[in-house]
Design a protein around this motif. Sequence first.
Motif, PDB file in Angstrom:
ATOM      1  N   GLU A  83       6.289  -4.516   5.899  1.00  0.00           N
ATOM      2  CA  GLU A  83       5.564  -3.247   6.024  1.00  0.00           C
ATOM      3  C   GLU A  83       4.581  -3.076   4.869  1.00  0.00           C
ATOM      4  O   GLU A  83       3.471  -2.550   5.052  1.00  0.00           O
ATOM      5  N   LYS A  95       1.590  -5.173   5.818  1.00  0.00           N
ATOM      6  CA  LYS A  95       0.831  -4.529   6.899  1.00  0.00           C
ATOM      7  C   LYS A  95      -0.007  -3.378   6.360  1.00  0.00           C
ATOM      8  O   LYS A  95      -1.174  -3.212   6.714  1.00  0.00           O
ATOM      9  N   THR A  96       0.605  -2.577   5.486  1.00  0.00           N
ATOM     10  CA  THR A  96      -0.097  -1.427   4.911  1.00  0.00           C
ATOM     11  C   THR A  96      -1.329  -1.880   4.136  1.00  0.00           C
ATOM     12  O   THR A  96      -2.415  -1.288   4.246  1.00  0.00           O
TER      13      THR A  96
END
Length: 320
Positions: free
Chosen positions: A10, A13-14
């Motif tokens: 995550e 992805k961020t």
Amino acid sequence: MNELQKEALEEMKTAIHKWFDEQENRKNAEEVVLRTTLQVGIFNFVLLDYRPGRTRVESSKSVGSAAGKKSMKASPFTREQILSEVQPLLAEIVRERLDKLEKSPLINYRFTFQGTFATMDGLVELTVLEIEYEEKKRQLLERIQSYMEEKLGNGSNPTNRLETFFLARHLLDPHLFPEPEAAKTIALFDRIQELNKEQVEALAEHRRDIIWALTDWVENVFLPRYYDVTRSEYRNNEYMIKPDAVLENKDEPNQPIDLLLYGAVMIIRYGPDFNKNMGQTFLELAKQLGSGKAARMLKEGSDSFSQEDVHTTAASNHIG
């Protein structure tokens, strides 16, 4: 994936979405590529630098050199997990963002998304995704041809430095021209210098751009065919000739090695003092490959380089 790995993914992805969001919110993308017909996109390279708690995405290749920087915490991934699980997931995310930008001036005709990942097994570097847009490539090749004919072949006015910046790189881009025509490329570089010879400062800038493009091609395209290259951020590259290295047609005219010799002479004659040894190194590496021209140039010194050594043929015969 366990919870720590999901959290790490995550974080990546961020960082990816943040970079794309920032670029899509730019107001001047169209304005940037309209400065010259020789630019069809702004970005051709992006690097994801994953270190737990310090992950970032940058468009500068220098980010990867920060390999010694410590992560805030240990990586939850092994090398194998990065290769088999993380890379495919990230490639899909990047592809989805790029699909919306195929015609955007933000993305060049070719785009590479690299990754540098901290793992339990040490740093892993890999290409996450590489993509080429055929329509943009076709358009760029047409513009290059038009520029060479109109501004260099038929033109008589000084040229724009920004155009030299892009043209020099394009002519030596193996994805645009897999085997550069040495005589034609050298003739074009000579023509640029001829058209700008009355403007001393501008001429120096054009030469800097030509030298940069030639150096990049020699170090990253030509020499790795024949040498194993050890790169260092703090000292000169080290070259070990490959056991099976054979330079075909080494003393025939219009060979790729002529671009190396031309670049070496440009560096020695016009480069800054601290860089002149690079030109000497290029000549020595060419001599090691069996180039008679390089051997003669090293023996006689740069002051004695003849027109035939530096320019393979008359410029007027090869422009267009």
